[in-house]
Design an enzyme around this catalytic site. Sequence first.
Site, short mmCIF file in Angstrom:
data_model
loop_
_atom_site.label_atom_id
_atom_site.label_comp_id
_atom_site.label_asym_id
_atom_site.label_seq_id
_atom_site.Cartn_x
_atom_site.Cartn_y
_atom_site.Cartn_z
N ASP A 1 2.67 5.54 -6.70
CA ASP A 1 3.93 5.42 -5.98
C ASP A 1 5.15 5.30 -6.87
O ASP A 1 6.28 5.37 -6.40
CB ASP A 1 3.88 4.17 -5.07
CG ASP A 1 2.92 4.38 -3.93
OD1 ASP A 1 2.95 5.47 -3.36
OD2 ASP A 1 2.14 3.47 -3.64
N HIS B 1 0.88 -1.19 0.00
CA HIS B 1 0.00 0.00 0.00
C HIS B 1 0.91 1.23 0.00
O HIS B 1 1.72 1.40 -0.90
CB HIS B 1 -0.92 -0.11 1.22
CG HIS B 1 -2.04 0.87 1.28
ND1 HIS B 1 -2.41 1.67 0.24
CD2 HIS B 1 -2.89 1.20 2.30
CE1 HIS B 1 -3.43 2.43 0.60
NE2 HIS B 1 -3.74 2.17 1.86
N HIS C 1 -2.44 -2.18 -9.79
CA HIS C 1 -3.40 -1.61 -8.83
C HIS C 1 -4.65 -2.48 -8.84
O HIS C 1 -5.04 -2.98 -9.89
CB HIS C 1 -3.75 -0.17 -9.24
CG HIS C 1 -4.33 0.62 -8.13
ND1 HIS C 1 -5.65 0.56 -7.80
CD2 HIS C 1 -3.75 1.45 -7.24
CE1 HIS C 1 -5.86 1.34 -6.75
NE2 HIS C 1 -4.73 1.89 -6.39
N1 ACO Z 1 4.73 -6.77 -10.69
C1 ACO Z 1 4.62 -7.96 -11.30
N2 ACO Z 1 3.47 -8.65 -11.38
C2 ACO Z 1 2.38 -8.13 -10.80
C3 ACO Z 1 2.42 -6.87 -10.16
C4 ACO Z 1 3.65 -6.18 -10.11
N3 ACO Z 1 3.76 -5.00 -9.52
N4 ACO Z 1 1.19 -6.58 -9.66
C5 ACO Z 1 0.41 -7.62 -10.00
N5 ACO Z 1 1.12 -8.55 -10.69
C6 ACO Z 1 0.61 -9.78 -11.29
C7 ACO Z 1 0.37 -10.85 -10.25
O1 ACO Z 1 1.50 -11.66 -10.06
C8 ACO Z 1 -0.78 -11.59 -10.84
O2 ACO Z 1 -0.29 -12.41 -11.88
P1 ACO Z 1 -0.95 -13.87 -12.14
O3 ACO Z 1 -2.35 -13.56 -12.61
O4 ACO Z 1 -0.08 -14.51 -13.16
O5 ACO Z 1 -0.93 -14.58 -10.82
C9 ACO Z 1 -1.62 -10.50 -11.51
O6 ACO Z 1 -0.68 -9.47 -11.83
C10 ACO Z 1 -2.72 -9.92 -10.61
O7 ACO Z 1 -2.12 -9.52 -9.37
P2 ACO Z 1 -2.86 -9.52 -7.99
O8 ACO Z 1 -1.85 -9.59 -6.89
O9 ACO Z 1 -3.95 -10.56 -7.99
O10 ACO Z 1 -3.56 -8.11 -8.02
P3 ACO Z 1 -4.12 -7.33 -6.77
O11 ACO Z 1 -5.22 -6.49 -7.29
O12 ACO Z 1 -4.44 -8.24 -5.65
O13 ACO Z 1 -2.88 -6.47 -6.31
C11 ACO Z 1 -1.36 -4.73 -5.93
C12 ACO Z 1 -2.76 -5.10 -6.46
C13 ACO Z 1 -1.21 -5.20 -4.48
C14 ACO Z 1 -1.25 -3.20 -5.93
C15 ACO Z 1 -0.27 -5.36 -6.86
O14 ACO Z 1 -0.41 -4.88 -8.16
C16 ACO Z 1 1.14 -5.11 -6.33
O15 ACO Z 1 1.62 -5.86 -5.48
N6 ACO Z 1 1.83 -4.04 -6.85
C17 ACO Z 1 3.15 -3.69 -6.35
C18 ACO Z 1 3.04 -2.92 -5.05
C19 ACO Z 1 2.52 -1.52 -5.27
O16 ACO Z 1 2.99 -0.79 -6.13
N7 ACO Z 1 1.56 -1.13 -4.41
C20 ACO Z 1 1.01 0.23 -4.43
C21 ACO Z 1 -0.40 0.22 -4.88
S1 ACO Z 1 -1.01 1.87 -4.98
C22 ACO Z 1 -1.34 2.28 -3.40
O17 ACO Z 1 -1.64 1.52 -2.54
C23 ACO Z 1 -1.23 3.66 -3.08
#
Ligand code: ACO
Length: 444
Positions: free
Chosen positions: A364, A268, A308
């Site tokens: 971010d 987050h 996201h």
């Molecule tokens: N890098 C690589 N792969 C990713 C990323 C990433 N940043 N984000 C998602 N994926 C992939 C997952 O591995 C998954 O792949 P799969 O379908 O082959 O298993 C798919 O994309 C979906 O990902 P989920 O984790 O199910 O998506 P979710 O909606 O639960 O997660 C999140 C959202 C937590 C923001 C995720 O994208 C992430 O971890 N990003 C990196 C951390 C980040 O930047 N967080 C800030 C968010 S903005 C904020 O809070 C202000």
Amino acid sequence: MAKNTLSITDNRTGKTYELPVTDDTIKAIDLRPLKFDDTDFGLMSYDPAFTNTASCRSQITFIDGDRGILWYRGYPIEQLAEMSTFPETAYLLLHGELPTQAEYEQWIYEITHHTFLHENVKKLVEGFRYDAHPMGMLVSTLAALSTFYPESKEVRDPEVRRKQIYRLIAKTPTLAAFAYRHSRGLPYVQPDNDLSYAGNFLNMLFRMSEVSYEPNPVLEKALDVLFILHADHEQNCSANAMRSVGSSLADPYCSSAAAAAALYGPLHGGANEAVLRMLHEIGTVKNVPKFIEKVKTGEGTRLMGFGHRIYKNYDPRAKIIKQIADQVFEVMGRNPLLDIALELERIALQDDYFVKRKLYPNVDFYSGIIYQAMGFPVEMFPVLFAIGRMPGWLAQWQEMLLDAEQKIARPRQVYTGHKQRDYLPLERRGGVPEPERKPARAAT
Ligand code: ACO
């Protein structure tokens, strides 16, 4: 005309039920009458991480993740970033409308005249180790404010709420600045009521021996816009924590400490800190393709600052932040990490892995690069996010308290543990069998 209902046939019993559909939702409680027999508790919906569950009705923030749209109270984020100020945007979020001149002046007066902290808070901050993470200090001191304002527990009283809202918006930058000065071993700087909200924050952070501190107008404006961009984001993890803790009628200091704790996590608000660490680890532009490959194979970390839950398009905040970056770099010099970030973005936006999953830069991805160029250490990044998000947390909290449909937040579970069993004295215990992983019915 088509009916606004949903018909469900329960194939266990052959019975059909008609559920009302309101605002494209069904009420989960309307599933409860679907029973296998009279002893059955009734059907529930299962939604870990609330991926498809609306937990409230809200009038505060609208996001269309597919189109990359973000509005606060109906106003597009682009217009607010260009024409509003953070204090005005905070007013808008909390009151639902932009202020008149008189309302604005009163608001500014209040949030300027509640910036000072009780001297004992200083002692509390002094108690932390020199290397304490400022986010840990912020979470603790926010909660500690509850002990200074015991009347804040009267959350049903609108006057009491109003006062705590002034205090939390006004004092959060002071808490944040004290945490920063503590980690630097520098004396705390008291608020300067003649400066703007962002200008005063810069004063409390960076003032040294000047008689009066004059913030750089470009940095002051950039920080103000960054706060606007972070001010609310509907039912995100920390807003959900604020509402959830607040639903027990905890005071807003404890509730916002819980929200700040939720924000701290690297998935987050801690992501901006994680982005910077990732960029440092990558080191140079030529290492970017190798890093991307590691992300894709799952060997390394995720590409922090990408992806996201809601946006499946470019995060509109990230677009605005990219523009601010240029203005800040003109004053502070270009952050060399920007080249690595731009290359990561360029490759990721063309790569099938990211395209297929609709992973775009989020707020971010670039904010940390700007914060670093402004002279903030990485540990302060989530703290800066928390200052910006405070009005959003308070708006969500107040809306929750005034919503007749809301009660204490208390989800259900699907119990997968042991059935009832008898206690065994220690001498009679051998290996304890693994629980049978069959879902049992929920308790009533
Ligand atoms: N890098 C690589 N792969 C990713 C990323 C990433 N940043 N984000 C998602 N994926 C992939 C997952 O591995 C998954 O792949 P799969 O379908 O082959 O298993 C798919 O994309 C979906 O990902 P989920 O984790 O199910 O998506 P979710 O909606 O639960 O997660 C999140 C959202 C937590 C923001 C995720 O994208 C992430 O971890 N990003 C990196 C951390 C980040 O930047 N967080 C800030 C968010 S903005 C904020 O809070 C202000």
